[in-house]
Design an enzyme around this catalytic site. Structure first.
Site, PDB file in Angstrom:
ATOM      1  N   HIS A  28       0.817  -1.217   0.000  1.00 15.15           N
ATOM      2  CA  HIS A  28       0.000   0.000   0.000  1.00 15.15           C
ATOM      3  C   HIS A  28       0.851   1.268   0.000  1.00 15.15           C
ATOM      4  O   HIS A  28       0.331   2.375  -0.204  1.00 15.15           O
ATOM      5  CB  HIS A  28      -0.934   0.012   1.212  1.00 15.15           C
ATOM      6  CG  HIS A  28      -2.292   0.554   0.910  1.00 15.15           C
ATOM      7  ND1 HIS A  28      -2.521   1.536  -0.027  1.00 15.15           N
ATOM      8  CD2 HIS A  28      -3.517   0.248   1.421  1.00 15.15           C
ATOM      9  CE1 HIS A  28      -3.807   1.823  -0.080  1.00 15.15           C
ATOM     10  NE2 HIS A  28      -4.438   1.053   0.781  1.00 15.15           N
ATOM     11  N   ASP A  69      -2.158   1.848  -4.882  1.00 11.98           N
ATOM     12  CA  ASP A  69      -3.445   2.235  -4.294  1.00 11.98           C
ATOM     13  C   ASP A  69      -4.489   1.161  -4.575  1.00 11.98           C
ATOM     14  O   ASP A  69      -4.390   0.405  -5.551  1.00 11.98           O
ATOM     15  CB  ASP A  69      -3.923   3.569  -4.870  1.00 11.98           C
ATOM     16  CG  ASP A  69      -3.013   4.723  -4.476  1.00 11.98           C
ATOM     17  OD1 ASP A  69      -2.412   4.647  -3.388  1.00 11.98           O
ATOM     18  OD2 ASP A  69      -2.893   5.678  -5.267  1.00 11.98           O
TER      19      ASP A  69
END
Length: 431
Positions: free
Chosen positions: A403, A407
């Site tokens: 992450h 995204d």
């Protein structure tokens, strides 16, 4: 008599040390030149060490699980040649002269702890003379009979109580796991005793060494350093499975196609639109490298643990070429013959449990990559198509991402692009 110190040679670029994962000799035993004496594991592969001289072993560099630096003493041999002794104590720190390494613990099942265990050794025999040939360690037998089988096959047969003399190899003279499976399934079963569910077993401590230790360290580092998230979507593979069946029916001498080559083609076609997924993140330097080529890691289960051989330039291969390379790399990994360059440099990894794939998976990223993809098993269920209910073959596809780099929108959009290609399989072959 003279003493020769065998030092651990340079076994790979950038390798500073290697782990002892198996000894094939003991202190006091005679070795012949070019005889295999130890298995050493680096971060990339397991390397077999062979003795450069003949003689009697007088010292070994530690026990299974110990690390040995490149250039340090691995073994000291008392040779038959006359001459000055090679200094041992001053130049070979860590070698305990006259001390045998601890024996490997007997394992209860194949692949436990990543150790290369073997069935109990036969009773000790007199040490052969210098002129006598050293027996091939891959051979075993009773009387005049000689049986070819790998240590892993022998260990598994011993665990199951199977007499390898009763197992007939399908190809050549060497007994493989498939031959053992066939014997258990179709053979007489003599000597095989199925375990009883109620039978108690003793606790057994297993030292975490070799491949299993590498896996533990890499997975722990990945989970510590990478904030994972996983996205799962459902793919209708009915049309693709029909196409795969037709292609296999007319494949001739080409390899049989599984679902994986088609999925790899779909991934490679979708990745140019999502370059952030085909990347490696150097978090120390703070640099993400987006790769133009797809070097696809393929998680492969072996007796020694999970290995990840790499399909180079997957984007340039068709389904037949991918199928052949998948088979070649998987077999090389399982028998321990994969080269170090075939086990490094991946830019994205696929991990599949095949028929055991379950409903969904949350795979752990193969650091320093930023994503890993996990296809799950195909199931047949009723689905609505318009006002009709029809049978369909469905497969969930999981993707775990870093992450810090990827995204959620990017991961979901990428899977949707793969989904479109898989559900309209003619697009996999369109320019």
């Amino acid at each position: 008599m003279a003493r020769f110190t065998f030092r651990l040679p340079d076994i790979g670029e950038g390798i500073a040390e290697a782990e002892i994962v198996a000894w094939h000799v003991k202190v006091g035993e005679r070795v012949e030149e070019d005889q295999q004496v130890a298995d050493m594991m680096t971060d990339k592969a397991t390397v077999e060490m062979e003795s450069p001289v003949s003689g009697v072993v007088v010292a070994l560099a530690g026990e299974v699980g110990d690390q040995v630096a490149i250039g340090s003493a691995l073994m000291v041999v008392e040779t038959d040649d006359a001459g000055e002794d090679t200094p041992v104590e001053a130049e070979t720190p860590g070698v305990e002269e006259g001390v045998e390494p601890s024996p490997l613990p007997a394992r209860e099942g194949p692949g436990v702890g990543g150790e290369r265990s073997e069935p109990p050794a036969p009773e000790a025999k007199p040490t052969p003379s210098a002129s006598a040939p050293t027996p091939d360690p891959s051979l075993a037998g009773r009387g005049e009979e000689r049986i070819l089988a790998s240590p892993a096959v022998r260990a598994r047969a011993a665990d199951l109580g199977v007499d390898l003399a009763q197992v007939k190899p399908a190809e050549g003279d060497r007994i493989r796991h498939a031959d053992l499976d066939a014997y258990l399934r179709y053979g007489s079963g003599q000597g095989y005793h199925a375990p009883h569910a109620s039978r108690a077993r003793d606790d057994q401590p297993i030292k975490v060494i070799g491949m299993r230790r590498r896996i533990a360290e890499n997975m722990a580092a990945s989970k510590r350093a990478i904030p994972h998230f996983t996205y799962v979507d459902e793919l209708d593979v009915t049309a693709l499975e029909a196409m795969r069946g037709d292609l296999n029916a007319h494949r001739g001498q080409r390899p049989k196609l599984t679902m994986l080559p088609f999925l790899i083609v779909a991934l490679c076609r979708a990745l140019p639109g999502f370059p952030m997924l085909n990347a490696r993140y150097d978090d120390e330097a703070g640099v993400v490298t987006r790769h133009g080529r797809v070097h696809l890691g393929m998680a492969t289960q072996t007796d020694a643990g999970l290995m990840v051989p790499v399909i180079r330039d997957a984007q340039d291969r068709n389904v037949w070429q991918l199928a052949a390379e998948i088979t070649r790399l998987a077999e090389a990994a399982r028998i321990g013959k994969a080269k170090s360059e075939e086990l490094s440099g991946s830019t994205l990894t696929v991990t599949s449990l095949g028929p055991l794939g379950g409903i969904a998976t949350t795979p752990v990223i193969n650091r320093p990559e930023v994503a890993i993809i996990g296809p799950n098993k195909i199931v047949e269920r009723p689905v609505f198509r318009g006002d009709e209910v029809v049978r369909a073959k469905l497969m969930n596809l999981s993707i775990s991402c870093d992450h810090r780099v990827v995204d959620g929108w990017d991961a979901a959009s990428f899977v949707q692009a793969v989904k479109k290609l898989v559900e309209t399989p003619v697009l996999l072959f369109a320019d």
